[in-house]
Design a protein around this motif. Sequence first.
Motif: not given
Length: 386
Positions: A90-97, A255-257
């Motif tokens: 999802g984009v929101v999880p991506a933003l947080s990452t 990618s580490k996170i």
Amino acid sequence: MRYNFDKIINRKDTNCSKWDTTKEEVLPMWVADMDFEVPPKITKALNNRVNHAVFGYPVIPNAYFDAEINWWKRRYGFDIKKEWIEPTIGVVPALSTIVQAFCQKGDKVLIQSPVYQMFNVVIERNEIEIISNNLIYENNFYKIDFKDFEEKVKDEKVKLFILCNPHNPVGRVWSNEELKKMGELCIKHNVVVLSDEIHRDLVFKNYKYTPFAQISEEFLQNSITCTAPSKTFNIAGLKASNIIVAKQEYRVKISKILNQNFTNSINIFGIEAFITAYESCEDWLDELLVYLEENKDFLIDYINKNIPKIKVVVPESTYLLWLDISNLNIGSKQLSKKLEDFGKLRVISGITYGENGDNFLRINIACPKEILKDGLQRLGKTIYSL
Ligand SMILES: Cc1ncc(COP(=O)(O)O)c(C=O)c1O
């Protein structure tokens, strides 16, 4: 039209956030998903997958990456490479990452209020400070305060600028010139641009979306783009999206996170829907855009004729329209409560998107015309009761 966007679908009791968290007699025109069936080819692909009847751990196939690459190329003439793509849920999880990858305690992230409220939530939950370059609202239209942008971006604590391109909720499709100015200031002051382009495909006629990273090699190397077919094809529940990041150093950090949090896999149905949407459903999108354009024109006409106290902010993109209620002398929270209790209509109060959104309401028009008409009548009835 080959596809029937007029069809009314009962979404109640389907574990649906939009309808099942809304009171029985209230019409939901709030959260950003559409009351339309997905393209039939997506349903068919999912049915085929269901019929296989084994749902073990997936692997993301080459066809998935090709679908993202081909979509960019076909629709926007932008060449991206497979190794730039990091799939996420999802984009929101991506933003947080990405906030986690680029910011530490004491750092700041720049946003442009009023803006999609999850930008704030993501930054706050990661305990990072928010700083806003508030958009300027003038003559029914939003623009960027570039002087203030530079003031904010030159703060050395600012590590990331989250751009919403196109912008939810104000509906702007940022021009090439606006993007260039912002991007150059970010490069000058060493701030990475995180461009959320989830609404890229939903642009009204006469407007042109520019992918931020396409502007120049320098912009590509100083940016990260988030995209998904979820808004475009109404498949948000299938949780498939991508981070596009060309610079290797940034990719390693991200990618580490993703690996630490195990958020880099996609469920098997999401993979199927993603590939089918991008590879086989472009004709459906083209018809959807015509339907949304008609809904947008209908709303503008209805409000101008029947509820002239409300002004519609010029919509350039997204199916989320931004209504100026400043003539009504009532706060957006109070009005949205009145709308729900009295008018039986659920929309989102503008203050949800920042203090400077308080004179506005956000309404979702991605629904059959009959529902839209019903919603507008409820809106009018409430405004006249004030
Ligand atoms: C700008 C923007 N980004 C992200 C999202 C949500 O993305 P996802 O459902 O993939 O987390 C939305 C949903 O409305 C949005 O408007």
